[in-house]
Design a protein around this motif. Structure first.
Motif, mmCIF file in Angstrom:
data_model
loop_
_atom_site.group_PDB
_atom_site.id
_atom_site.type_symbol
_atom_site.label_atom_id
_atom_site.label_comp_id
_atom_site.label_asym_id
_atom_site.label_seq_id
_atom_site.Cartn_x
_atom_site.Cartn_y
_atom_site.Cartn_z
ATOM 1 N N LEU A 147 7.452 -30.692 -32.157
ATOM 2 C CA LEU A 147 6.865 -29.503 -31.839
ATOM 3 C C LEU A 147 5.506 -29.515 -31.664
ATOM 4 O O LEU A 147 4.750 -28.979 -31.021
ATOM 5 N N VAL A 148 4.608 -30.085 -32.783
ATOM 6 C CA VAL A 148 3.272 -30.423 -32.702
ATOM 7 C C VAL A 148 2.735 -31.287 -31.428
ATOM 8 O O VAL A 148 2.030 -30.685 -30.988
ATOM 9 N N GLN A 149 3.567 -32.265 -30.910
ATOM 10 C CA GLN A 149 3.122 -32.660 -29.655
ATOM 11 C C GLN A 149 3.473 -31.830 -28.459
ATOM 12 O O GLN A 149 2.610 -31.620 -27.574
ATOM 13 N N ALA A 150 4.379 -30.733 -28.433
ATOM 14 C CA ALA A 150 4.578 -30.126 -27.454
ATOM 15 C C ALA A 150 3.625 -29.067 -27.216
ATOM 16 O O ALA A 150 2.972 -28.477 -26.425
ATOM 17 N N TRP A 151 2.980 -28.354 -28.698
ATOM 18 C CA TRP A 151 2.095 -27.615 -28.603
ATOM 19 C C TRP A 151 0.730 -28.014 -28.247
ATOM 20 O O TRP A 151 0.195 -27.413 -27.610
ATOM 21 N N ARG A 152 0.579 -29.335 -28.463
ATOM 22 C CA ARG A 152 -0.701 -29.994 -28.143
ATOM 23 C C ARG A 152 -0.931 -30.101 -26.606
ATOM 24 O O ARG A 152 -1.645 -29.927 -25.736
ATOM 25 N N ALA A 153 0.319 -30.453 -26.028
ATOM 26 C CA ALA A 153 0.575 -30.611 -24.693
ATOM 27 C C ALA A 153 0.540 -29.446 -23.588
ATOM 28 O O ALA A 153 0.228 -29.396 -22.300
ATOM 29 N N HIS A 154 1.129 -28.393 -24.272
ATOM 30 C CA HIS A 154 1.061 -26.646 -23.655
ATOM 31 C C HIS A 154 0.566 -25.858 -24.227
ATOM 32 O O HIS A 154 1.096 -24.795 -24.552
ATOM 33 N N ARG A 155 -0.415 -26.118 -24.827
ATOM 34 C CA ARG A 155 -1.288 -25.138 -25.789
ATOM 35 C C ARG A 155 -1.742 -23.973 -24.725
ATOM 36 O O ARG A 155 -1.636 -22.816 -25.360
ATOM 37 N N HIS A 156 -1.730 -24.128 -23.441
ATOM 38 C CA HIS A 156 -2.152 -22.982 -22.706
ATOM 39 C C HIS A 156 -1.084 -21.948 -22.205
ATOM 40 O O HIS A 156 -1.351 -21.163 -21.497
ATOM 41 N N TRP A 157 0.138 -22.472 -22.370
ATOM 42 C CA TRP A 157 1.297 -21.958 -21.935
ATOM 43 C C TRP A 157 1.545 -20.417 -22.903
ATOM 44 O O TRP A 157 1.005 -20.529 -24.152
ATOM 45 N N ARG A 158 1.732 -19.552 -22.115
ATOM 46 C CA ARG A 158 1.948 -18.266 -22.810
ATOM 47 C C ARG A 158 3.170 -17.529 -22.456
ATOM 48 O O ARG A 158 3.687 -17.890 -21.527
ATOM 49 N N VAL A 159 3.638 -16.512 -23.428
ATOM 50 C CA VAL A 159 4.907 -15.848 -23.096
ATOM 51 C C VAL A 159 4.708 -14.666 -22.112
ATOM 52 O O VAL A 159 3.460 -13.881 -22.202
ATOM 53 N N ILE A 160 5.333 -14.961 -20.851
ATOM 54 C CA ILE A 160 5.102 -13.705 -19.911
ATOM 55 C C ILE A 160 5.750 -12.432 -20.129
ATOM 56 O O ILE A 160 6.461 -12.005 -21.118
ATOM 57 N N ARG A 161 5.145 -11.519 -19.263
ATOM 58 C CA ARG A 161 5.684 -10.184 -19.356
ATOM 59 C C ARG A 161 5.598 -9.545 -18.165
ATOM 60 O O ARG A 161 4.741 -9.053 -17.557
ATOM 61 N N THR A 162 6.812 -9.371 -17.342
ATOM 62 C CA THR A 162 6.866 -8.761 -16.215
ATOM 63 C C THR A 162 7.256 -7.278 -15.835
ATOM 64 O O THR A 162 6.663 -6.873 -14.728
ATOM 65 N N ARG A 163 7.507 -6.486 -16.941
ATOM 66 C CA ARG A 163 7.577 -5.395 -16.889
ATOM 67 C C ARG A 163 8.785 -4.812 -15.915
ATOM 68 O O ARG A 163 8.583 -3.657 -15.573
ATOM 69 N N ALA A 164 9.654 -5.674 -15.681
ATOM 70 C CA ALA A 164 10.622 -5.511 -14.776
ATOM 71 C C ALA A 164 11.841 -5.633 -15.474
ATOM 72 O O ALA A 164 12.553 -6.745 -15.398
ATOM 73 N N VAL A 165 12.456 -4.661 -16.298
ATOM 74 C CA VAL A 165 13.567 -4.815 -17.328
ATOM 75 C C VAL A 165 15.004 -4.977 -16.615
ATOM 76 O O VAL A 165 15.738 -5.864 -16.763
ATOM 77 N N PHE A 166 15.307 -3.990 -15.583
ATOM 78 C CA PHE A 166 16.499 -3.941 -14.987
ATOM 79 C C PHE A 166 16.562 -5.321 -13.959
ATOM 80 O O PHE A 166 17.654 -5.926 -13.983
ATOM 81 N N GLU A 167 15.461 -5.632 -13.488
ATOM 82 C CA GLU A 167 15.409 -6.940 -12.570
ATOM 83 C C GLU A 167 15.884 -8.281 -13.510
ATOM 84 O O GLU A 167 16.885 -8.668 -13.156
ATOM 85 N N ALA A 168 15.294 -8.184 -14.744
ATOM 86 C CA ALA A 168 15.634 -9.434 -15.580
ATOM 87 C C ALA A 168 17.003 -9.508 -15.968
ATOM 88 O O ALA A 168 17.729 -10.055 -16.265
ATOM 89 N N LEU A 169 17.591 -7.881 -16.212
ATOM 90 C CA LEU A 169 18.854 -8.009 -16.710
ATOM 91 C C LEU A 169 20.033 -8.094 -15.779
ATOM 92 O O LEU A 169 21.026 -8.883 -15.983
ATOM 93 N N SER A 170 19.767 -7.717 -14.554
ATOM 94 C CA SER A 170 20.862 -8.006 -13.241
ATOM 95 C C SER A 170 20.891 -9.437 -13.128
ATOM 96 O O SER A 170 22.133 -10.121 -12.891
ATOM 97 N N ALA A 171 20.007 -10.253 -13.073
ATOM 98 C CA ALA A 171 19.922 -11.647 -13.129
ATOM 99 C C ALA A 171 20.540 -12.490 -14.453
ATOM 100 O O ALA A 171 21.353 -13.297 -13.964
#
Length: 339
Positions: free
Chosen positions: A122-146
């Motif tokens: 996890l330490v190595q993954a964090w260093r390699a992908h430090r700039h990744w963030r959790v997304i927020r689409t604001r499209a709930v039904f779209e995510a649910l149907s998929a």
């Protein structure tokens, strides 16, 4: 940030494919943004008709907004320290306003995350992908149907079903990319039962979307709720359990703690990456309790780093009650959820 003014403010028809975008945005996030890596979570297989990734990392996404459909094009401009976005369609302003959140600007717990030193992977993954963030689409039904289509089947079957249903019952997205919008709640309700079966979707899974469609407006209101309340609201609907709620909240709500418990592979992969031992849901939950508030972040970082437990045993037994299984199709196993 500055956004262009949409040419379609009066709600006119979407722009013709040869016209320019209805709105533009240049966002200076103050950090590198791996656009393609961040948004890949929205792609339901390589043939997803709502999503396209160009070789240079540009992402095209067809989606629906409270103001109408939109085609969104997003790419990083690292030399300028910017992210550039264009949008076509009546939902352009709404979509462009949401680009920072879509790329993780609302992930306000990111700075609080510290992997434990004994969890080397996890330490190595964090260093390699430090700039990744959790997304927020604001499209709930779209995510649910998929996500509903991915319950209790392989990813191959789920993505094939999604592709067929979107292509047959969605509609062309505005703009030049040739993408397709996923169906509206009303369009999902009008899909005949035999079309669901032709797409390999049995009654159990299609009922999740059918029962959720009339409540689509209420689902979108979960965006304003605290994570625990949003989870409870989603799971109050028939057919939505811990896994489906997590899959929706990872994408639509930006919840960094929405771990995919109930998945056939995720708990084992995470526990193996952290300890070298494959644990079930309960064991994995105990192991990652120290990361509460960031448990999905832990899951995703390890996925981005490619950590998977060794597959030495026989393939997991997959359900035989779904249409594709009943017809004898043989697929490679993907993840499986309990709902």
């Amino acid at each position: 940030m500055t956004a262009g003014v949409t040419a379609d403010a009066a709600g006119a028809a979407p722009a013709a494919p040869t016209s320019g975008p209805d709105g533009e945005l240049r966002w200076r996030p103050g950090r590198p943004v791996p656009v393609a890596t961040t948004l890949t979570a929205l792609r339901r297989g390589s043939g997803d008709p709502t999503f396209r990734r160009d070789p240079d990392g540009t992402v095209w996404r067809a989606t629906r907004t409270p103001h109408g459909p939109v085609l969104l094009r997003v790419r990083a401009r690292p030399a300028d320290g910017e992210v550039e976005a264009q949008a076509w369609g009546p939902g352009s302003d709404w979509a462009l306003d949401g680009v920072p959140d879509l790329l993780g600007a609302a992930d306000d717990t990111h700075a609080d995350f510290v992997p434990r030193p004994e969890h080397t992977a996890l330490v190595q993954a964090w260093r390699a992908h430090r700039h990744w963030r959790v997304i927020r689409t604001r499209a709930v039904f779209e995510a649910l149907s998929a996500s509903a289509l991915e319950q209790v089947v392989t990813t191959v079957e789920a993505f094939a079903g999604w592709r067929r249903l979107v292509q047959r019952f969605g509609e062309p997205a505005p703009g030049p990319a040739g993408l397709t919008l996923s169906p509206t709640p009303q369009q999902w309700l009008r899909i005949p039962s035999w079309e669901w079966l032709q797409a390999g979707v049995e009654l159990r899974r299609r009922k999740v979307t059918i029962l959720a469609a009339p409540r689509a407006g209420g689902l979108e209101r979960t965006l304003a709720m605290a994570p625990e309340a949003a989870d409870a609201a989603l799971r109050s609907l028939p057919g939505i359990g811990v896994w489906t709620s997590a899959e929706v909240r990872q994408r639509a709500h930006g919840h960094a703690d929405a771990f995919s418990f109930g998945d056939l592979h995720v708990p084992g992969n995470v526990s193996w990456a952290l300890t070298g031992e494959v644990l079930d849901d309960a064991g994995c939950a105990e192991l990652i309790e120290c990361y509460r508030g960031h448990r999905f972040r832990v899951q995703k970082l390890l996925q981005l780093a490619g950590h998977q437990r060794p597959r030495r045993g026989p393939r997991a037994t997959l359900p035989t009650h779904t249409p594709n299984r009943a017809l004898g199709s043989a697929r490679r196993p993907g993840h499986r959820a309990h709902g």
